[in-house]
Write a protein that holds these residues in place. Sequence first.
Motif, short mmCIF file in Angstrom:
data_model
loop_
_atom_site.label_atom_id
_atom_site.label_comp_id
_atom_site.label_asym_id
_atom_site.label_seq_id
_atom_site.Cartn_x
_atom_site.Cartn_y
_atom_site.Cartn_z
N THR A 87 5.42 -1.07 -17.61
CA THR A 87 4.26 -0.50 -17.38
C THR A 87 4.47 0.78 -18.17
O THR A 87 3.54 1.33 -18.58
N ASP A 144 0.75 -1.26 0.07
CA ASP A 144 -0.16 -0.02 -0.09
C ASP A 144 0.84 1.26 0.15
O ASP A 144 0.64 2.14 0.83
N PHE A 198 3.67 -5.34 -8.34
CA PHE A 198 4.78 -4.28 -8.90
C PHE A 198 6.06 -4.60 -8.43
O PHE A 198 6.35 -5.01 -7.33
N ALA A 233 4.91 -5.03 -13.73
CA ALA A 233 3.61 -5.43 -12.97
C ALA A 233 3.30 -6.94 -13.36
O ALA A 233 3.47 -7.11 -14.73
N PHE A 243 2.08 5.35 -4.78
CA PHE A 243 3.10 5.38 -5.86
C PHE A 243 3.25 6.81 -6.70
O PHE A 243 4.32 7.51 -6.76
N ARG A 251 -2.38 -6.44 -8.67
CA ARG A 251 -1.08 -6.67 -9.36
C ARG A 251 -0.02 -6.51 -8.52
O ARG A 251 -0.29 -5.94 -7.34
N HIS A 263 -5.28 -5.46 -3.80
CA HIS A 263 -4.46 -5.31 -4.99
C HIS A 263 -4.46 -6.76 -5.87
O HIS A 263 -4.49 -7.73 -5.31
N ASP A 294 -3.65 6.05 -6.53
CA ASP A 294 -2.58 5.18 -6.96
C ASP A 294 -1.74 4.48 -5.85
O ASP A 294 -0.73 4.71 -5.52
N ARG A 295 -2.39 3.32 -5.16
CA ARG A 295 -1.65 2.89 -4.21
C ARG A 295 -1.16 1.55 -4.50
O ARG A 295 -2.07 0.55 -5.25
N ARG A 296 0.09 0.85 -4.38
CA ARG A 296 0.52 -0.48 -4.88
C ARG A 296 1.11 -1.10 -3.90
O ARG A 296 1.58 -0.77 -2.90
N SER A 297 1.31 -2.33 -4.24
CA SER A 297 1.95 -3.60 -3.39
C SER A 297 2.80 -4.29 -4.35
O SER A 297 2.58 -4.23 -5.35
N GLY A 298 4.03 -4.78 -3.75
CA GLY A 298 4.95 -5.44 -4.76
C GLY A 298 6.02 -5.82 -4.00
O GLY A 298 6.28 -6.09 -2.85
#
Length: 157
Positions: free
Chosen positions: A142, A69, A120, A153, A72, A118, A116, A79-83
């Motif tokens: 991406t 979270d 990243f 991703a 990004f 996806r 999520h 635009d919150r991402r995990s990875g």
Amino acid sequence: MTAPAPRLEVLTPANVEAACALEVRPDQRGFVDPVATSLAEAYVWPEVAWPRLIVDGETPVGFVMAFHDIHFNPAVPDDRRSGLWRLNIAAAQQGRGYGRFAVRAVAQEIRRRGRHTRLFTTWQPGGSGPENFYLRLGFRPTGELSGGETVGALDLD
């Protein structure tokens, strides 16, 4: 009897030195920070960092750290991402599936958290870097860059 599967362990006082002793091949050092750097980052970003030691049997074979979270792109409010933040597989242990195992474990944790679809990561293109590894696992660029690195991703659906 089958060999035990690799597993992830939480970092503790009992295994932190083994984690910090893990080293990638010399030609890969410019592409990934040492585990000690990752642990320092995890210390200052505890709300998003998910560091784990990769162990096979009793042998530490690698280190993986996910992020969860992270906001990004400041221009895009939601635009919150995990990875995958960091992946270090010990030089002598590479090519045995531990990296693939680690990426799958991060994907499983992201799915478990349920926010999520996806996963990243970023990579520096070229030479002995991890680009081909990530592409073989299904990551796709991406079109974005983060700190000069390619953003990739992997769909989790």
